[in-house]
Design an enzyme around this catalytic site. Structure first.
Site, PDB file in Angstrom:
ATOM      1  N   ASP A   8      34.358  35.128  22.438  1.00  0.00           N
ATOM      2  CA  ASP A   8      34.379  35.206  20.984  1.00  0.00           C
ATOM      3  C   ASP A   8      35.794  34.809  20.571  1.00  0.00           C
ATOM      4  O   ASP A   8      36.729  35.594  20.710  1.00  0.00           O
ATOM      5  CB  ASP A   8      34.044  36.650  20.566  1.00  0.00           C
ATOM      6  CG  ASP A   8      34.307  36.909  19.087  1.00  0.00           C
ATOM      7  OD1 ASP A   8      34.566  35.947  18.356  1.00  0.00           O
ATOM      8  OD2 ASP A   8      34.245  38.085  18.678  1.00  0.00           O
ATOM      9  N   ASP A 190      28.065  39.506   9.235  1.00  0.00           N
ATOM     10  CA  ASP A 190      29.251  39.325  10.076  1.00  0.00           C
ATOM     11  C   ASP A 190      30.453  38.952   9.202  1.00  0.00           C
ATOM     12  O   ASP A 190      30.556  37.814   8.741  1.00  0.00           O
ATOM     13  CB  ASP A 190      28.943  38.223  11.107  1.00  0.00           C
ATOM     14  CG  ASP A 190      30.116  37.958  12.049  1.00  0.00           C
ATOM     15  OD1 ASP A 190      31.182  38.562  11.879  1.00  0.00           O
ATOM     16  OD2 ASP A 190      29.953  37.122  12.961  1.00  0.00           O
TER      17      ASP A 190
END
Ligand code: AMP
Length: 621
Positions: A8, A190
Site C-alpha cells: 500500500d 476510503d
C-alpha cells in the site's frame, strides 16, 4: 519461488504485507514499525527514507519530500495550486509534467516514490530472509491512467516486477471478505492522506465483484492539516504581522503540529498547539512563540466544506451501481482520516448505517494487496478467489467539434476491449490525429488528454469513406492500450499511452540505472562510514588503555602516536589508510595489553581474562 508481496503505497504512510500460512500479514520495517512514512529526504549525498526522514523534516524542509503521491502521474496545471503550499520546490517539467527540486537534483515524483518502495522491499526482504522482486501495488480506485502508469513505473525504477496495480478499496474489501461466507453488498469508504475513494462491491463465495467506484484524487487528511495550518498562520499574522507560510522551516513545523492536533482531536474535544520560537520578530529580532487552543468544533468548522465534498462521490457510486443506501449491507472504513469523528458521522448520515470498524484502516489495503499477490502467484491456500474490478473513468477519443466519443464508459469491468469505427471529415484527408481522453465531461477540452497519436498514409478518399477502426484495450491494471487501423489500406498505428505526465521508456531506464547506482553508492558510503566508526572506537579504546596500562612509556607513546594518526585518517577520504591504521593500531594495542598484563602479573595483579581482550578487539559493527 520467492514470495510476492502487497504494497500500500500511501500518500502519508506505506505498508507492506505477505501471505503467511494462508493469511495475509504485515511485515514490520527495519525500525520495527508496521507502517513506514512515505517521506524521502536528501541530505548531502545521503538519502533517508521513512521515519528517519520524517524526523529531520523541520531542519531540512526544502529537501524532505512528503505526499509525493499527490503529484505522481499528474500534469503541472493540475497541481499548480497545491505546489505553492508545501515547503519544497515542485515545478513544471518538460512537456507539462511535474518535477521536484531537492538538494540540487531534478526529480520525477516516480523516482521519489521508488525510494519508498525500495526501502519497504529491502526491509521486508531482510525480515523474511529472501529477496523480494514480485509486488502488487495499490492505487486509489479513482486514479486515472497516467497516475496508474506512473505508479507502475515507480515500481520499475525500484527494480521491482510489478505483477499488478490494484485499487485500494478493492484490496481492502479482499482483506475484509476473505473469511466471509455469505453474500454481502459492501461500500468501502476510503479517506487517506491525499485521496478519497468510494467503491461498492458484491462479495460472495470467493467472488469479489466491483459494481462501481467514484472518488476525488484531491481530498484527504492532508487537506484537513492545511486548513489548520492556514488558520494558525492567519491568526499569527493578525497578532504579529508576520506570515509563517513564507518561512519554509516554520511552515514545516506548522504542518507537523497541525497533523498532531488533528489526530488528537479524534480523541479529545480540545487540544493546544504550542510552537515556541517559531520565528523572530523581523524588526526587534526577539523570538516569537505560537500557542493556540483548537476545539473539535472549530476544527469541524474549518473542514466543513471538505467534509461535504465526500457526499457526491458516494451518491454517484450508489447510483452507478443502481443501489439505494438501504441495499448496502456493510460500510467499511479504510484510511487514517476515517478516524476523524466528523467523517464517521457524515458516512453514517449518507448511508444511514453505523460503519463497520472491524478492519484496521491502516493495514487493510496492504493485506488485501498481499492476498492479490498470493492469487497471482498461485498461493494454493487461497482457493478460487475471483476479483472483478472496474475502470473508474470514461475513456474515449476526440471527434469533430471538440467533443468526446466515449468507447469505454466508467465502471466497465476490466480487462475490457472495445472497437469503434470512425471516418474522416475532409476529402482526401491523408491522416488523422487521435486524441485519447479520460473523463466524464462532454467537451474534449474539459477532460484529461492521455496522449495523441497519428495514423498517416490514408489513401485519397472522399470524406466519410475511410473506415478507421479504433480499439481501446484496458488491462487488469486499468492501464490502456490503443490501436487504430484504416481498413482499406491496412495502415495501423498504436500507442501504449505514455503522455507527458508519465515518463518515457528511456527515461525510466535511466532512472532504473541511477537508482541502482544510488543503492550501491549508498552501500559504499555506509561501509566507508562504518570503517571510520570502527577505527574511531578503537582509538577511544586505545586512549583509555594508555591511561590504565602499566606498560612502559615508550610503548604507550607509540600507541598514542597511532591513535593520533587514526584520528586524522578517520577525517580523510583514504580508505586504504584507514584500513592500514586500523591494523597497526590493533597490533599495537594488543601489544600494550599483553605488556600491561605481564606487568600486572609481575606485580601480583590478577590476570585478565583472554576472552575480554578478544572481545575488546572486535571491530565495532
Ligand atoms: P493513510 O493514507 O490511510 O495512511 O491516511 C493517512 C492520513 O490519516 C493522514 O492525513 C493522517 O494524518 C490521518 N490520520 C491518521 N490517524 C488519524 C487519527 N487518529 N485521526 C485523524 N486523522 C488521522
Amino acid at each position: 519461488m520467492p514470495k510476492a508481496v502487497g504494497i500500500d503505497l500511501g500518500t502519508t504512510n506505506s505498508v507492506i504485507a505477505v501471505m503467511e500460512g494462508g493469511k495475509p500479514d504485515v511485515i514490520v520495517n527495519a525500525e520495527g514499525a508496521r507502517t513506514t512514512p512515505s517521506v524521502v529526504a536528501y541530505k548531502g549525498e545521503e538519502r533517508l527514507v521513512g521515519q528517519i526522514a520524517k524526523r529531520q523534516a523541520a531542519l531540512n524542509p526544502k529537501a524532505t519530500l512528503f505526499e509525493v503521491k499527490r503529484f505522481i502521474g499528474r500534469r503541472w496545471d493540475e497541481i499548480r495550486e497545491e505546489a505553492g503550499r508545501i515547503p519544497f520546490v515542485v515545478k513544471e517539467g518538460q512537456g507539462g509534467g511535474v518535477r521536484i527540486e531537492a538538494n540540487g537534483q531534478d526529480l520525477a515524483p516516480e523516482q521519489v516514490s521508488a525510494e519508498v518502495l525500495r526501502k519497504l522491499v529491502n526491509d521486508a526482504s531482510a525480515k523474511i530472509g529472501e529477496t523480494i522482486r514480485d509486488v502488487v501495488i495499490t492505487v486509489p480506485a479513482y486514479f486515472d491512467n497516467s497516475q496508474r502508469e506512473a505508479t507502475r513505473q515507480a515500481g520499475e525504477i525500484a527494480g521491482l516486477n510489478v505483477l499488478r496495480v490494484i485499487n485500494e478499496p478493492t484490496a481492502a474489501a479482499l482483506a475484509y471478505g476473505l473469511d466471509k461466507k455469505g453474500n454481502e453488498t459492501v461500500l468501502v469508504f476510503d479517506l487517506g492522506g491525499g485521496t478519497f475513494d468510494v467503491t461498492i462491491l458484491e462479495l460472495g463465495e470467493g467472488v469479489f465483484e466491483v459494481k462501481s467506484t467514484s472518488g476525488d484524487t484531491h481530498l484527504g487528511g492532508a487537506d484537513f492539516d492545511q486548513r489548520i495550518v492556514s488558520w494558525l498562520a492567519d491568526e499569527f499574522k493578525k497578532d504579529h504581522n508576520f506570515d509563517l507560510r513564507k518561512d519554509p522551516q516554520a511552515l514545516q513545523r506548522l504542518i507537523e503540529a497541525a497533523e498532531r492536533a488533528k489526530i488528537e482531536l479524534s480523541q479529545a474535544s480540545e487540544t493546544t498547539i504550542s510552537l515556541p520560537f517559531i520565528t523572530f520578530d523581523p524588526e526587534t529580532r526577539t523570538p516569537l512563540h505560537l500557542e493556540r487552543t483548537l476545539s473539535r468544533a472549530k476544527f469541524e468548522e474549518l473542514i466543513g466544506d471538505l467534509l461535504r465534498r465526500v457526499r457526491e462521490p458516494v451518491q454517484r457510486a450508489l447510483s452507478d451501481a443502481k443501489l439505494s443506501p438501504a441495499q448496502i449491507d456493510e460500510v467499511i472504513l479504510v484510511g487514517g482520516s476515517t478516524r476523524v469523528p466528523a467523517v464517521k458521522r457524515i458516512v453514517k448520515d449518507i448511508v444511514g448505517k453505523e460503519p463497520n470498524e472491524s478492519v484496521n484502516p491502516d493495514e487493510a489495503v496492504a493485506l488485501g494487496a498481499a492476498v492479490q499477490a498470493g492469487i497471482i502467484s498461485g498461493d494454493a491456500s487461497l482457493g478460487d478467489i475471483v476479483l472483478v474490478d472496474v475502470t473508474p473513468l470514461t475513456l474515449g477519443v476526440e471527434v469533430k467539434g471538440g467533443m468526446i466519443a466515449p468507447l469505454i464508459t466508467r465502471n466497465t469491468t476490466v480487462p475490457a476491449k472495445k472497437t469503434e469505427v470512425f471516418t474522416t471529415a475532409e476529402n482526401n484527408q491523408p491522416g488523422v490525429e487521435i486524441n485519447v481522453l479520460q473523463g466524464e465531461r462532454p467537451l474534449a477540452a474539459d477532460n484529461k488528454s492521455l496522449g495523441r497519436f497519428k495514423l498517416e498514409g490514408i489513401p485519397p478518399m472522399r470524406a466519410g469513406t475511410p473506415q478507421i477502426e479504433v480499439t481501446f484495450d484496458i488491462d487488469a491494471n486499468g492501464i490502456l492500450h490503443v490501436t487504430a487501423k484504416e481498413k482499406s489500406s491496412g495502415k495501423e498505428a498504436s500507442i501504449r499511452i505514455e503522455n507527458t505526465t508519465t515518463l518515457d521508456k528511456t527515461e525510466v531506464e535511466r532512472m532504473v540505472r541511477e537508482a541502482e547506482q544510488n543503492a550501491s553508492a549508498d552501500k559504499a558510503r555506509r561501509e566507508k562510514i562504518e570503517k571510520r566508526n570502527a577505527l574511531d572506537s578503537l582509538r577511544v579504546q586505545a586512549l583509555q588503555q594508555i591511561d590504565e596500562s602499566a606498560a612502559d612509556q615508550a610503548l604507550k607513546d607509540r600507541v598514542k602516536a597511532l591513535a593520533d594518526e587514526a584520528e586524522e585518517a578517520t577525517k580523510g577520504d583514504d580508505d586504504a589508510r584507514v584500513a592500514d591504521v586500523q591494523k597497526r593500531l590493533e597490533d599495537a594495542l594488543r601489544e600494550l595489553m599483553t605488556a600491561s598484563q605481564a606487568q600486572g602479573d609481575a606485580q601480583g595483579q590478577p590476570k585478565q581474562d583472554d576472552d575480554v581482550i578478544d572481545a575488546d578487539f572486535k571491530p565495532a559493527d
